[in-house]
Design an enzyme around this catalytic site. Structure first.
Site, PDB file in Angstrom:
ATOM      1  N   ASP A   1      -0.631  -2.771   4.900  1.00 52.77           N
ATOM      2  CA  ASP A   1      -0.693  -2.660   3.433  1.00 52.77           C
ATOM      3  C   ASP A   1       0.210  -3.770   2.901  1.00 52.77           C
ATOM      4  OD1 ASP A   1      -0.372  -2.041   0.759  1.00 52.77           O
ATOM      5  OD2 ASP A   1       0.706  -0.154   1.105  1.00 52.77           O
TER       6      ASP A   1
ATOM      7  N   GLU B   1      -7.522  -1.239  -1.311  1.00 55.79           N
ATOM      8  CA  GLU B   1      -6.408  -0.281  -1.174  1.00 55.79           C
ATOM      9  C   GLU B   1      -6.833   1.162  -1.480  1.00 55.79           C
ATOM     10  OE1 GLU B   1      -3.567  -2.168  -3.702  1.00 55.79           O
ATOM     11  OE2 GLU B   1      -3.170  -3.733  -2.232  1.00 55.79           O
TER      12      GLU B   1
ATOM     13  N   LYS C   1       1.880 -11.676  -4.400  1.00 58.88           N
ATOM     14  CA  LYS C   1       0.507 -11.165  -4.432  1.00 58.88           C
ATOM     15  C   LYS C   1      -0.159 -11.382  -5.797  1.00 58.88           C
ATOM     16  CE  LYS C   1      -1.674  -6.727  -3.403  1.00 58.88           C
ATOM     17  NZ  LYS C   1      -1.367  -5.364  -2.948  1.00 58.88           N
TER      18      LYS C   1
ATOM     19  N   ASP D   1      -2.277   5.035  -8.055  1.00 59.89           N
ATOM     20  CA  ASP D   1      -1.355   4.223  -7.245  1.00 59.89           C
ATOM     21  C   ASP D   1      -0.306   3.564  -8.146  1.00 59.89           C
ATOM     22  OD1 ASP D   1      -0.087   2.374  -5.644  1.00 59.89           O
ATOM     23  OD2 ASP D   1      -1.919   1.472  -4.839  1.00 59.89           O
TER      24      ASP D   1
END
Lengths: 278, 608
Positions: free
Chosen positions: B8, B171, B70, B193
């Site tokens: 992850d 994800e 990211k 999330d």
């Protein structure tokens, strides 16, 4: 993670309070605690061996001392001497030759005798009567003003102060002055050179005192007693990174401070026994 | 045995997992933590720091510490997200040679995949240390909204790190996979999330035979745990300022300590009602007097400080359901992902909004990596039932007259696939048409990502709408997109192949892989030296401890005295090598040290 090696063993270990030489080889420079220096004042004498190998391009312990010796030469030279730092010095015969090693850093009596020879002569000629000596001291200050003697240390130019401190072996003091000069004029090459040399010497001194960087320090003071210590916020910051897991090297890495500052603080924390090495 | 790890690669933290004996295992790093901060820094001395150590100096060395890389990966320098990152990051973001965003750290410029590769490499090392052998294959997760370029850039990051990224998965899909592991379910699931830096809400359909379909996804790439920390920091700073008249934000060291303490306090408040923040010597006053910060914060205070942040996540959930034309009653399960979902107020708000308690069966920090590991194992084992189908992450289509976007292959279509549609000219006597290939979900073309363009020429001169052109999109099993346009009257045809670009040329990528391999070898050699040194120290300690006993036992024989003298010489030589830090010399003495230790142990055992 890669770890840097501990400092080379030729670097003097922590000097003893008696001023014993701690060199490992006969040819290596010798560092002594300057007699009469305040404890912890980091005033050292540097004595170079009579014969030194030629300078090597790589930065090594010897080169640091050599560099220090060159700078000390310049520091000892009279102010009106015009040769450049580290450059060949005019010899008596008119030829030029490099004389980088005949130096005693911090050998204050020699230096004083050079700059203030007149004062010493007057001292020698002074009467034994204490009262007369006291009178002479008063008179000397007055005479100094009238015969245009060099100004007292406080009024000296920053570069002169820098040289003086450097020659005394007060590298942290010299660095402070050099950084002050560089703040005003970042292009001052003399100050740059002195600063770099001071940093090198100090770094090695601190490295010798801290020891191998792969060791893990722990806080030796109970957390509720910490606040009663005399520390500043920078020491507090470094202390907050001492978690019993991180190595000295990791603490230096994460401190975000210049390595020299961080090492100095770690040395202080170790000497104050706020932290100990596990 | 070949293993596939699941990674992850998060905005704020990363996590690695592997399947062991049919069950997923999350692998802790050397510090014992199961997540590693996705941070990279270069120190003043030029040393590279990754993970927790980089995080600990993130504020004091802010210009040379990369966080949330990211947000930049696979994006053009001119994109709004990069502009936003430039405005909010202390590190320098510059334009790369191919229009990509690059990061400058201490006079060296790094591509974003290179920075992400450092994090992936750290995860690889964590896995290799745990498994005791090399790992070369991985499944890496990305947000569901990542386009092909971002996915390709993530794959390139894996390649630089020495990993063959055999699959990129979404994800929320990974979270749903972990949630559904070992269960036979068909459900519509919401994945909420809330991580360290981003918030995502995804609605998925878990179908039979391992078909996971993302129905809707939305979020805020600048909303996460760091915003909660910032509220606590503000509260502490304001309290200190009112007491001492000093703004702690002005001092980087104080701010670094505040940040660490705020995060710690926030985490503690998930399990306790109140906690103390104690930061001695936080700053020196004007009179050089060290000041201390000591304050108690309660859970209620934290909730009050962060109420609007929690509310923002709920608003996004509401909007996402509306966009997907779903009601709350359509959601059959809510899966919580991300460390922030441990906060009691977050759980309450989610339960309140969806009208059901969230699932408690999965670990919020680990669930995505676990899902990736499950998928990795499934890909390795052909007989495994759980197989995720590759789907297109975004709608593919072309730009049409007036600037509107016409989608041909819809989002989440299973690949391989192809689809054709006929278009006509929009002007009289038009002899050529430009086919602009785009990817995205917006009706306006300019809001979507440009993938490529080509021109179909030699069209018959005719009134507008008379000439018909067939446009075909085809995605093969490897995910390569081909677009062709054909004049239906003349049969004249033009085509392009769209390949996702990470912003790196193949040559650059190759160079980076080689450089990274070299660094890895150095790192392993250094670790090996360190291990040898530690073993030498251990053996010396043991021999030292046994020496008096052995000396006493063998004192009566000449042979024994000779042996102890030899042992003493071996110890001396080994100590010299250790003091010099001479790795080669230490290695040379290891055998003799080992032999001596064995002999000493034997002597002591025989006589005891």
């Amino acid at each position: 993670m890669s770890r840097s090696k501990p400092p080379p063993p030729a670097v003097p270990a922590r000097p003893s309070q008696e001023g014993t030489a701690t060199s490992t080889t006969d040819d290596a420079p010798v560092m002594r605690v300057k007699e009469g220096a305040r404890p912890g004042a980091e005033v050292y004498e540097l004595e170079m061996p009579s014969e030194q190998p030629p300078p090597r391009p790589r930065r090594t312990t010897e080169n640091v001392w050599r560099n220090a010796a060159d700078l000390a030469d310049a520091a000892e030279a009279p102010a009106e001497t015009s040769f450049a730092l580290g450059a060949p010095r005019p010899s008596g015969g008119g030829d030029t030759e490099v004389d980088p090693i005949d130096v005693r850093l911090g050998s204050a009596p020699h230096r004083r005798s050079f700059e203030f020879g007149l004062d010493l002569q007057l001292d020698d000629a002074a009467p034994a009567d204490p009262a007369a000596e006291a009178l002479d001291l008063v008179a000397r200050d007055e005479r100094r003003a009238t015969i245009s003697e060099p100004p007292p240390a406080q009024a000296a130019s920053p570069l002169a102060r820098l040289r003086e401190r450097y020659a005394l072996g007060d590298f942290s003091g010299a660095l402070e002055v050099a950084e002050g000069i560089l703040q005003q004029n970042p292009a001052d090459t003399d100050a740059q050179r002195y600063a770099e040399s001071c940093r090198d010497v100090l770094r090695q001194m601190y490295a010798a005192r801290v020891g191998a960087l792969d060791r893990v320090p722990v806080v030796a003071v109970a957390s509720d007693h910490l606040r009663w210590l005399t520390l500043d916020h920078r020491a507090g910051f470094l202390l907050s990174h001492v978690d019993g897991v991180s190595t000295l090297e990791e603490i230096l890495d994460v401190s975000g401070m210049p390595t020299l500052d961080a090492m100095r603080i770690l040395v202080e924390l170790l000497e104050q026994k706020v932290i100990v090495i596990r | 045995m070949e293993r596939v790890i699941g990674i992850d690669l998060g905005t704020t933290n990363s996590c690695v997992a592997v399947m062991e004996n049919g069950a997923p295992t999350v692998i802790p790093n050397r510090g014992g933590y199961k997540t590693t901060p996705s941070m990279v820094a270069i120190t003043e001395a030029g040393k590279k720091l990754v993970g927790h150590i980089a995080k600990r100096q993130a504020i004091t060395n802010a210009e040379n510490t990369v966080f949330a890389a990211k947000r930049l990966i696979g994006r053009k320098f001119t994109s709004p997200q990069v502009k936003n990152a430039i405005a909010t990051s202390a590190y320098r973001i510059v334009e790369g040679p191919h229009g990509d965003a690059r990061i400058q750290l201490r006079q060296k410029t790094f591509s974003v995949p290179e920075v992400s590769a450092m994090i992936l490499q750290e995860m690889k090392v964590i896995a290799e240390d745990y498994l005791g052998g090399p790992v070369s294959k991985a499944v890496v997760t990305v947000p569901a909204y990542f386009n092909d370029n971002q996915r390709q850039a993530t794959k390139d990051a894996g390649a630089i790190a020495g990993l063959d990224v055999i699959r990129i998965i979404n994800e929320p899909t990974a979270a749903a996979l972990a949630y559904g592991f070992g269960k036979d379910i068909e459900k519509t699931v919401a994945v909420y999330d809330l991580g360290g830096g981003t918030f995502d809400i995804s609605i998925l359909e878990i179908g039979a035979h391992g078909v996971f379909r993302v129905i809707a996804t939305a979020g805020d790439t600048f909303l996460g745990g760091e915003d909660f920390d910032a509220r606590v920091i503000d509260w502490l700073v304001e309290g200190f300022q009112s007491e001492h008249g000093i703004d702690l934000r002005q001092d980087r060291m104080a701010l670094q300590r505040l940040k660490d303490a705020a995060e710690k306090a926030k985490c503690e408040l998930s399990s306790t009602r109140e906690t103390e923040v104690n930061l001695p010597f936080i700053i020196s006053s004007g009179r050089n007097e060290a000041l201390h910060l000591q304050r108690v914060i309660s859970r209620e205070t934290l909730e009050q400080l962060c109420e609007d942040l929690v509310e923002r996540t709920v608003d996004i959930c509401r909007q996402t359901l509306q966009d997907a034309q779903l009601g709350k009653e359509d959601i059959e399960e809510v899966v919580l992902v991300g460390g922030m979902t441990r906060m009691a107020r977050v759980v309450e708000s989610v339960a309140e909004f969806f009208g059901r308690d969230p699932c408690k069966g999965v670990h919020p920090d680990e669930v995505v990596a676990v899902g990736a590991a499950i998928q990795g194992a499934a890909l390795l084992d052909a007989k495994h039932e759980m197989v995720l189908l590759d789907v297109t992450p975004h709608t593919l289509g072309i730009l049409t007259a007036g600037g509107s976007f016409r989608g041909l292959i819809q989002q989440n279509t299973t690949v391989p696939t192809s689809r054709s549609e006929t278009f006509t000219t929009s002007r009289d006597n038009q002899t050529q048409v430009k086919i602009i290939v785009m990817q995205g979900e917006h009706e306006k073309g300019e809001e979507n990502d440009l993938l490529g363009e080509f021109v179909l020429t030699d069209l018959r001169k005719a009134s507008k709408g008379q000439v018909e052109i067939s446009v075909t999109f085809e995605i093969n099993a490897d995910g390569i997109v081909s677009v062709s346009a054909k004049d239906l009257e003349t049969g004249h045809q033009q085509a392009i192949q769209v390949t996702a670009s990470s912003g790196l040329t193949p040559q650059e990528l190759k160079q980076m892989i080689v450089a990274s391999e070299g660094e890895m070898l150095d790192r392993r050699a250094s670790e090996q030296d360190e291990a040898t040194k530690q073993e030498a120290q251990r053996l010396i300690g043991e021999i030292d401890r046994l020496f008096p006993q052995v000396e006493q036992i063998v004192a009566s024989s000449d042979f024994g005295r000779d042996a102890t003298e030899k042992a003493r010489a071996i110890l001396q030589k080994a100590r010299v090598a250790l003091n010099k830090g001479d790795a080669a010399a230490i290695k040379e003495h290891m055998e003799a040290l080992g032999r001596t230790a064995r002999m000493f142990r034997g002597v002591v055992q025989k006589t005891s």
